[in-house]
Design a protein around this motif. Structure first.
Motif, short mmCIF file in Angstrom:
data_model
loop_
_atom_site.label_atom_id
_atom_site.label_comp_id
_atom_site.label_asym_id
_atom_site.label_seq_id
_atom_site.Cartn_x
_atom_site.Cartn_y
_atom_site.Cartn_z
N ASP A 435 0.85 -1.19 0.00
CA ASP A 435 0.00 0.00 0.00
C ASP A 435 0.88 1.25 0.00
N ASN A 452 -4.89 6.86 -1.88
CA ASN A 452 -5.97 6.33 -1.06
C ASN A 452 -6.91 7.47 -0.64
N LYS A 456 -3.21 8.58 2.90
CA LYS A 456 -2.13 7.93 3.62
C LYS A 456 -1.77 6.60 2.93
N HIS A 457 -0.56 6.10 3.21
CA HIS A 457 -0.11 4.82 2.69
C HIS A 457 0.43 3.99 3.84
N LYS A 458 0.05 2.73 3.93
CA LYS A 458 0.38 1.89 5.08
C LYS A 458 1.48 0.89 4.84
N ILE A 461 0.56 -4.62 3.68
CA ILE A 461 -0.63 -5.00 4.45
C ILE A 461 -1.24 -6.26 3.86
N GLU A 469 -10.49 -1.79 4.30
CA GLU A 469 -10.33 -0.33 4.28
C GLU A 469 -10.43 0.25 2.87
N ARG A 471 -8.46 0.06 0.18
CA ARG A 471 -7.22 0.77 -0.16
C ARG A 471 -7.00 0.75 -1.67
N HIS A 595 -11.43 -0.05 11.52
CA HIS A 595 -11.30 1.03 10.54
C HIS A 595 -11.93 0.65 9.19
N LYS A 721 6.39 -3.39 8.22
CA LYS A 721 6.60 -2.83 6.89
C LYS A 721 7.76 -3.55 6.23
#
Length: 722
Positions: A435, A452, A456-458, A461, A469, A471, A595, A721
């Motif tokens: 993501d 997104n 934000k970028h996660k 994932i 979510e 994404r 979320h 990550k």
């Protein structure tokens, strides 16, 4: 000797000349009517009563949705005609009906004298039998009279003579047919009269909506069934027979005319012994009581108009023609109680939208929505449209292609699962997505960075989280690195999604789809989207066609069936069972994950949305919002073949934005699918099961439930990550 006998016979004839003339005349009439029936209908034609009837489209529980006909008429058997109406008709038209042989000679003589003394036609002597004969067999002659063709003034007398002759013949044939049961013969004539007589139309310059027979007229004027008519209402219908245009209660300024004619009929009913003096005095004081066409329009088709439109589309051209000619009852799969639930929820949802956009009146006027409720076998039980004129406006349900937005993402993940990926990091084939910042080549050749919705970028994932979510970046990364978009489209079509999947042809002539389809840059109708979600919810059995016509019942004959899908015998398993279980688990994520895009609607609940507590039973759900909030979707389904799928859409007909984020991230003008559509869909789903005992509430497969709960538990410890 022979001469003497002839002379004696002649003296007898001279002595009783009147009786002799009458005898010869009677013999002549008998021969003319009963022995020499030339230029008369055959007995087969006399018994072949098949009037043009108006057809009806009704719900599965008998609530009328619309009536269709060139002539609005419903046949009514004699046993279903209330005595009150029978007495009113006899008093108005033919009080000697039950004893005369088809014509009333005494009435003829009396009216001939009265008309001669008056020097004009004051009234007629036609019996009800003659009127039925006229309506059934002499329409061409009547047409010539009405249009005053050259020979028209003479034809009236020839037609009257032929009419009387046919009436006598017809009653004789019926009497003989029923074993000389005169009462039964008369009942047949009365029921045909009750179904054929013209009783008015809308008082407009072009006319329209011609009402024939008492069943149609009872609904037209009073909105009542025949059995519910009161004596003064029955008297008004009988009063209209003489001249339904002149005495029409719908005609402006015509109330006194209608009341006066009704008074005459009630007075005759009293004098004939059908009403007491007290009843007569009570009923003459009653108002006309006809419907107010402004507030209670006739046959308005305001209840489920989209369902009526789709039902008409579902019928063959032949059946649609029959609907206007032969009066079938088209039973639909629409459930009136569910339709009321959908209507109320959508109306409240549109009102809430207008309140949220109180400072944008131009948006308030344009908002349109659709709420569709399906059984998971494809039966349409409710369809509600709001915001525009739904009957004459855009047919969103089955005609309008709209972009799916994020509502398409489940098919991306279905393709991943079909290729053996799990749903998270700890599966045998862990499904992990990046993501991060993803760049994709657009159709115009330029590259675009996919963002997104939260900006934000996660990082790395699991797949279940990316879907929960919604994404965008992770989903785009999946079709660029893990599964080909062409494969996604193929699997989506296989699962029943039909629509417009944009594509291009390369130098070799091969067809390719754009990667942006993964984010919902495809188009489909709301019905097709709902059917695809129903296919997912019911265990992967393909539902490729929505069903709204259940059966067509003609006044006589065997009903035509429109069978639905029988899961026990006809399950086209388009999603393998292990893949189905994983997909159900992933579609629980948007609700169960803290979320998730549907968590505040269907899970925890959100005080500021005022949507109340979570649903007391498990559902699968996916929201969808297209670019710049042009379309907002949500689909909610209960699991299993006997469950329901609820799809709600909000948008504008001109495909402009229903919300914007020009005022910042927390702008209340934003309209994602989990907001307006989510509240509407949740309300419908709650009301569908409000009276169901707890032990009978729907459930989802335990294996799927455990799978997503384990994944969420692992996810709550944080995501590394990589």
């Amino acid at each position: 000797m022979r001469f003497l006998r002839v002379e004696r016979l002649w003296r007898t004839v001279k002595k009783h000349r009147i009786a002799t003339i009458l005898t010869f005349f009677s013999v002549f009439v008998a021969l003319w009517v009963y022995v020499l029936p030339y230029d008369l209908p055959t007995e087969e034609e006399m018994f072949g009563f098949s009037p043009q009837l108006s057809g009806k489209i009704i719900t599965s529980d008998g609530v009328p949705l619309g009536e269709f006909g060139r002539e609005y008429r419903t046949f009514v058997p004699y046993k279903n005609i209330p005595k009150t109406l029978e007495y009113a008709v006899l008093s108005a038209e033919d009080k000697e009906f039950w004893w005369h042989p088809g014509v009333n000679p005494f009435r003829m003589i009396i009216m001939a004298i009265e008309n001669s003394l008056a020097g004009k036609i004051k009234g007629g002597a036609s019996t009800m039998t003659q009127q039925v004969v006229r309506m059934r067999f002499l329409q061409e002659e009547m047409y010539r009279e009405w249009h005053k063709k050259p020979s028209g003034k003479h034809e009236r007398w020839f037609r009257k003579i032929r009419e009387a002759r046919m009436a006598l013949r017809w009653e004789f044939v019926l009497w003989r047919h029923f074993g000389w049961n005169r009462r039964k013969a008369k009942e047949v004539i009365f029921e045909q009269y009750a179904s054929l007589v013209f009783l008015g139309r809308f008082p407009s310059p072009k006319g329209g909506a011609p009402q024939y027979g008492f069943v149609a007229a009872s609904d037209f004027y009073f909105g009542k069934k025949l059995a519910d008519l009161e004596p003064h209402e029955a008297a008004l219908l009988a009063a209209l027979i003489q001249n339904p245009v002149k005495y029409s209660p719908f005609k402006k300024g015509n109330e006194e005319e209608a009341l006066g004619r009704r008074f005459i009929v009630l007075d005759r009913m009293h004098r004939n012994g059908y009403l007491t003096r007290d009843q007569f005095e009570t009923y003459i004081k009653k108002p006309l009581g006809v419907r107010d066409l402004r507030t209670n329009p006739w046959n308005a088709r305001s209840f489920a108009p989209s369902a009526v439109g789709f039902a008409l589309e579902s019928l063959s051209k032949e059946d649609r023609d029959r609907l206007y000619l032969f009066g079938p009852a088209v039973f639909t799969t629409i459930d009136a109680s569910v339709q009321n639930i959908a209507d109320a929820a959508l109306e409240n949802g549109l009102l809430a939208y207008r309140q949220r956009h109180y400072d944008q009146p131009e948006k308030q006027k344009k908002i349109t929505g659709l709420a569709l409720v399906l059984k998971n076998n494809g039966d349409i039980v409710a369809v509600s449209e709001g915001g525009t004129n739904p009957w004459y406006g855009f047919r969103y349900l089955w005609q309008a292609n709209r972009q799916l937005g994020s509502a398409f993402k489940p098919f991306v993940y279905l393709a991943l699962l079909a290729h053996g990926w799990g749903i998270g990091r700890d599966d045998e084939k862990p499904c992990l997505l990046n993501d991060g910042y993803v760049s994709v080549k657009m159709g115009n050749g330029k590259r675009k960075t996919i963002n997104n919705y939260d900006g934000k970028h996660k990082g790395i994932i699991p797949c279940w989280l990316a879907l929960a979510e919604s994404r965008n970046a992770a989903t785009m990364w999946a079709v660029l690195h893990m599964v080909d978009i062409n494969d996604v489209i193929r699997i989506a079509k296989q699962a029943g999604l039909k629509g417009n999947f944009s594509s291009y042809v390369d130098a070799k002539g091969d067809v390719h789809h754009y990667p942006t389809a993964a984010l919902g840059a495809v188009e489909a109708t709301p019905l097709n989207i709902a059917l695809a979600y129903a296919t997912i919810a019911n265990g992967g059995c393909l539902i490729d066609k929505g069903r709204i016509v259940d059966r067509v019942m003609y006044p006589t004959g065997i009903p035509e069936e429109f069978p639905g899908k029988d899961f026990k015998n006809d399950c086209a398993q388009v999603i393998p069972q292990d893949t189905e279980a994983k997909l159900l688990a992933m579609l629980r994520g948007p609700i169960l994950w803290q979320h998730g895009t549907a968590h505040y609607i269907l899970g925890k609940g959100s005080p500021w949305l005022k949507n109340g507590p979570p649903l007391p039973f498990p559902v699968i759900a996916k929201t969808g919002t297209t670019n710049n909030f042009k379309d907002a979707w949500i689909s909610i389904s209960t699991c299993g073949q006997k469950g329901y799928t609820v799809l709600v859409w909000l948008g504008f007909e001109d495909n402009t934005s229903i919300g914007d984020d020009a005022h910042g991230v927390n702008d209340p003008h934003k309209e994602p699918g989990g907001k307006g559509p989510g509240k509407i869909a949740k309300t419908i789903m709650e009301d569908l099961y409000q009276d169901v005992p707890p032990e009978k509430l729907p459930t989802c497969p335990e294996f799927s439930e455990q799978m997503i709960r384990d994944a969420i538990t692992q996810g709550q410890t944080g995501f590394s990550k990589k």
